[in-house]
Write an enzyme that holds these catalytic residues in place. Structure first.
Site, PDB file in Angstrom:
ATOM      1  N   SER A 171      38.802 -13.682 -33.414  1.00 22.73           N
ATOM      2  CA  SER A 171      39.176 -15.093 -33.211  1.00 22.73           C
ATOM      3  C   SER A 171      40.071 -15.672 -34.297  1.00 22.73           C
ATOM      4  O   SER A 171      40.626 -16.759 -34.113  1.00 22.73           O
ATOM      5  CB  SER A 171      37.921 -15.956 -33.078  1.00 22.73           C
ATOM      6  OG  SER A 171      37.307 -15.749 -31.825  1.00 22.73           O
TER       7      SER A 171
ATOM      8  N   VAL B 188      34.446 -12.530 -34.987  1.00 27.24           N
ATOM      9  CA  VAL B 188      33.253 -11.698 -34.864  1.00 27.24           C
ATOM     10  C   VAL B 188      33.461 -10.281 -35.380  1.00 27.24           C
ATOM     11  O   VAL B 188      32.521  -9.486 -35.404  1.00 27.24           O
ATOM     12  CB  VAL B 188      32.739 -11.674 -33.407  1.00 27.24           C
ATOM     13  CG1 VAL B 188      32.277 -13.047 -32.970  1.00 27.24           C
ATOM     14  CG2 VAL B 188      33.776 -11.103 -32.459  1.00 27.24           C
TER      15      VAL B 188
END
Length: 338
Positions: free
Chosen positions: A97, A292
């Site tokens: 992300s 993540v």
């Protein structure tokens, strides 16, 4: 009697030595000569005992294979372009992300404020892949860093660039000054094979007219951007653009206007860490973004950027050691944006 005098002299010398060290440290702090090598070295040694306190992301099979006992820390400065690093600072990993910051910068630099007709600017308060919130808000994502918002941003990027994947690679290489940036194709394939939720988000937004391109092609581009492989050294250098208020310090090229850079920083500070954004602001006090894959990168405007990678995550999807390292860093340098 003589030994007592010598003992007193030794005690006095020790006290004087400690006083000089304290005074020297104060002078270094006041003059801005922070010993980043010592600070991140101390943090590194303090962090490794925390290995085993979280778990790597396993909903993407390729990420589940990553060795969790890795830690890299890098600090890059704006003024003198110095880089301070320790540990696994040069090992590429899937930034996930964090890539949303790059695509957002690319789109904003072309479209300006028009993007905000399609994406909000508020913290979500819900999981990053929530469908419930998207339905409630009629296909307009709450912010560009949750998955739905990032999909809209990538969709707009596809409308701007005929070869969007190549454009993303070229942009990231230009702002970090390295040609050794690439997509991890194993991760990209793994992402695509497990993209059902993102497909649902994209098709749902398309039903509201908020996705303009083919959904299957959109998901392919999105999975590749999340699979960008970068090291802490790459990330810290790339975020100097934001620390330098929109100007790439490597070549002096303006990427964003000063206003755009300021507003991107505000979005990172309020929305950059999933449902833990408020706590990160409270504990660390820097704008930034997590992924993540275990990476976190943040910056202090006009001063520095910092990247930490440690794959084990907490329940929010953020690196446990990464957040702790950032908190100790801003405490150690006695500075943040607040």
């Amino acid at each position: 009697m003589q030994s007592m005098v010598r003992g007193g002299e030794a005690c006095f010398c020790l006290k004087l030595h400690a006083h000089i060290i304290r005074q020297y440290s104060i002078v270094l702090y006041i003059c801005g000569m922070t010993d980043y090598n010592k600070i991140i070295g101390d943090i590194y040694r303090e962090m490794t005992p925390l290995w085993g306190s979280g778990k790597v992301a396993d909903y993407i099979p390729a990420l589940a294979e990553v060795d969790p006992r890795q830690l890299g820390i890098v600090v890059d400065t704006v003024d003198d372009m110095q880089s301070y690093r320790i540990g696994d600072a040069d090992i590429p990993f899937s930034i996930q992300s964090i890539s949303k910051v790059f695509t957002l910068a690319m789109v904003i630099s072309h479209t300006g404020e028009d993007l905000w007709k399609s994406v909000g600017r508020e913290p979500s308060g819900n999981p990053f892949n929530s469908l419930v919130q998207l339905e409630h808000e009629q296909g307009k994502p709450r912010n560009p860093f949750i998955n739905a918002g990032a999909l809209v941003v990538t969709d707009r990027l596809m409308s701007l660039y005929p070869r969007p994947k190549e454009a993303i690679i070229d942009f990231v290489r230009s702002i970090c000054g390295s040609d050794d940036i690439y997509f991890d194709h194993q991760v990209a394939v793994s992402e695509r094979q497990n993209a059902d939720r993102n497909l649902a988000l994209a098709y749902f937004m398309k039903s509201f007219g908020n996705i303009h391109n083919d959904v299957e092609k959109l998901i392919d581009v999105y999975c590749h951007q999340c699979a960008l492989a970068m090291s802490c050294a790459d990330l810290a250098r790339s975020f100097l653009v934001f620390a330098n208020r929109g100007i790439n310090p490597l070549n002096g090229q303006r990427i964003l206007t000063e206003s755009q850079a300021k507003r991107m920083g505000a979005l990172m500070a309020t929305c950059g860490f999933y449902d833990e954004s408020g706590d990160f602001a409270y504990r660390v006090g820097l704008p930034g973004k997590s992924g993540v894959g275990g990476g976190i990168v943040a910056y202090m405007p006009g001063k520095l950027s910092m990247a930490v990678w440690s794959p084990e995550l907490n329940s929010y999807g953020n690196s446990i050691i990464g957040i702790e390292a950032f908190e100790r860093f801003t405490t150690g340098i006695r500075n943040s944006i607040f």
